[in-house]
Motif scaffolding. Structure first.
Motif, mmCIF file in Angstrom:
data_model
loop_
_atom_site.group_PDB
_atom_site.id
_atom_site.type_symbol
_atom_site.label_atom_id
_atom_site.label_comp_id
_atom_site.label_asym_id
_atom_site.label_seq_id
_atom_site.Cartn_x
_atom_site.Cartn_y
_atom_site.Cartn_z
ATOM 1 N N ASP A 133 20.710 22.206 -45.740
ATOM 2 C CA ASP A 133 20.425 22.853 -47.032
ATOM 3 C C ASP A 133 19.125 23.638 -46.961
ATOM 4 N N SER A 134 19.006 24.422 -45.896
ATOM 5 C CA SER A 134 17.720 25.047 -45.602
ATOM 6 C C SER A 134 17.299 26.059 -46.662
ATOM 7 N N ASP A 135 18.242 26.757 -47.256
ATOM 8 C CA ASP A 135 17.863 27.786 -48.222
ATOM 9 C C ASP A 135 17.113 27.203 -49.406
ATOM 10 N N SER A 188 14.053 28.791 -43.299
ATOM 11 C CA SER A 188 15.304 29.529 -43.453
ATOM 12 C C SER A 188 15.071 31.027 -43.378
ATOM 13 N N LYS A 189 14.042 31.502 -44.035
ATOM 14 C CA LYS A 189 13.722 32.933 -43.997
ATOM 15 C C LYS A 189 13.330 33.365 -42.593
ATOM 16 N N ALA A 190 12.608 32.516 -41.881
ATOM 17 C CA ALA A 190 12.176 32.859 -40.522
ATOM 18 C C ALA A 190 13.375 33.012 -39.587
ATOM 19 N N VAL A 191 14.356 32.111 -39.696
ATOM 20 C CA VAL A 191 15.519 32.169 -38.815
ATOM 21 C C VAL A 191 16.394 33.370 -39.147
ATOM 22 N N GLY A 192 16.527 33.683 -40.428
ATOM 23 C CA GLY A 192 17.406 34.787 -40.806
ATOM 24 C C GLY A 192 18.856 34.359 -40.792
ATOM 25 N N GLY A 193 19.752 35.326 -40.624
ATOM 26 C CA GLY A 193 21.170 35.053 -40.762
ATOM 27 C C GLY A 193 21.875 34.615 -39.502
ATOM 28 N N GLU A 202 23.957 27.712 -38.671
ATOM 29 C CA GLU A 202 25.333 27.271 -38.538
ATOM 30 C C GLU A 202 26.066 27.427 -39.868
ATOM 31 N N ARG A 203 27.242 26.804 -39.982
ATOM 32 C CA ARG A 203 28.026 26.947 -41.209
ATOM 33 C C ARG A 203 27.195 26.500 -42.413
ATOM 34 N N GLY A 204 27.325 27.230 -43.495
ATOM 35 C CA GLY A 204 26.495 26.967 -44.648
ATOM 36 C C GLY A 204 25.068 27.399 -44.354
ATOM 37 N N ASP A 205 24.113 26.608 -44.741
ATOM 38 C CA ASP A 205 22.718 26.951 -44.448
ATOM 39 C C ASP A 205 22.053 25.850 -43.627
ATOM 40 N N THR A 206 22.797 25.355 -42.621
ATOM 41 C CA THR A 206 22.249 24.413 -41.647
ATOM 42 C C THR A 206 21.545 25.174 -40.541
#
Length: 377
Positions: free
Chosen positions: A184-186, A193-198, A215-219
């Motif tokens: 649930d990183s977002d 989450s912002k650092a990793v991007g999409g 990964e799938r979702g925001d993992t």
């Protein structure tokens, strides 16, 4: 006569072989040490390449099923400096040749494509020996024994089948990954989450680095790379999650907090993953009735090719057996003749990649590669 094909290992290599054989009407039995398909997590994201992995899935007749697994946008790439500065960013415009899927989901479509009973779970190999005429006896820890005219080792780095062909054993590369997850990183870890991007993140320095995938979702699934001997990692108590995270993160003192959070904020205990490899160019003389696939044949440090090569090995062996009915040895010789140089080339390229990622010139060498790729028409 159709050989009785016995495959050891229900990973991507063994399952692809079983599926391609099934497509051609050749039965096979897969023996797997794990108790069930859900016995353990199956790893993270895989980029499936159009020149090997996707060709294997096409041979297996699973292209549509594969497409349904692709996570859109995950081919995006970011390279960050240790202070969080974005050095390179490439969006996923949908035209890349390496769509990303989850390993566990890919394994599931292979399992689902096989006839019921093809995979025998809970069969750990305890011994194997030749019994003459190209046949081999495989004994399992539960006391059962099978004799087969074609034995295929698809059982990974520490293959129990490899000693029939080779004395080679994997050696520690001098580097390990430490695995973390942020869920649930977002909402729970917005800066990381912002650092990793999409898609994928690389934050690198000589001898170390932080690599993460969405990964799938925001993992966020992270592999922290450190070039240290095994004893260095053995001195860390990984059963104490907080202390282990603090010790690993100290190697990144001064790095941006949104990067070190991928270590210190892990929602799971940190897991060390020592990296081993077989000698580049590993090969063997033809031994009747037995061969190897994937990591059992050409284990290399992670380079994005391992799963792709494993599936391609399985598909190529399956097609060779179908093309040589009644002549198993011709099929095995044809398969191995092509597999040896293929594995050697990938391992050599992987060693070069690790030098780009963790060598003295990082991250500039990696930046040069991405910049050249962008400029290539």
């Amino acid at each position: 006569m159709t050989p009785d094909v016995t495959i050891i290992g229900a990973g991507l290599a063994g399952l692809t072989l079983a599926r391609v054989l099934h497509v051609h009407g050749i039965p096979a039995t897969v023996y797997e040490a794990e108790a069930s398909p859900m016995a353990r997590a199956q790893g993270g994201m895989l980029d499936i390449h159009d020149y090997n992995g996707r060709l294997a899935l096409r041979a297996a007749g699973l292209t549509d099923e594969f497409r349904s697994l692709v996570l859109e946008g995950r081919q995006a790439t970011r390279i960050l400096d240790r202070d969080g500065t974005v050095l390179f960013e490439e969006a996923d415009d949908g035209t890349g040749g390496r769509p990303e899927v989850q390993r566990g989901e890919l394994r599931r479509i292979l399992l689902d494509s096989l006839p019921a009973g093809t995979v025998r779970w809970g069969h750990k190999v305890s011994g194997v020996r030749p019994v003459g005429g190209g046949r081999h006896e495989v004994a399992f820890a539960d006391g059962t024994v099978v004799v087969t005219s074609l034995l295929v080792g698809a059982d990974g780095a520490w293959s129990r089948i490899r000693p029939l062909l080779s004395d080679a054993v994997p050696e520690y590369t001098g580097r390990s990954f430490v695995e973390t997850y942020l869920f649930d990183s977002d909402t729970r870890h917005p800066a990381a989450s912002k650092a990793v991007g999409g898609g994928s993140l690389f934050a690198l320095a000589p001898g170390k680095g932080i690599q993460a995938h969405r990964e799938r979702g925001d993992t966020l699934h992270t592999y922290v790379a450190l070039t240290e001997p095994r004893d260095w990692f053995a001195a860390i108590d990984f059963t104490d999650a907080t202390a282990a995270a603090a010790r690993i993160s100290r190697e990144f003192d001064g790095w941006a907090p949104e990067l070190t959070a991928l270590i210190t904020d892990s929602d799971t205990p940190l897991v060390p993953r020592p990296l081993y490899a077989l000698p580049i160019g590993h090969r063997w003389d033809r031994v009747p009735g037995v061969t190897l696939l994937g990591d059992a044949a050409h284990l290399a440090a992670p380079n994005g090719e391992g799963a792709n090569l494993a599936m391609y090995d399985g598909a190529e062996l399956g097609r060779a057996l179908a093309a040589h009915p009644g002549d198993t040895e011709a099929a095995l010789a044809e398969y191995e003749q092509a597999m040896f140089p293929r594995g050697a080339e990938a391992a050599a390229e992987g060693a070069q990649l690790h030098e780009l990622l963790f060598g003295a010139d990082t991250p500039h060498g990696l930046l040069d590669v991405f910049t050249e790729d962008e400029q290539t028409p």
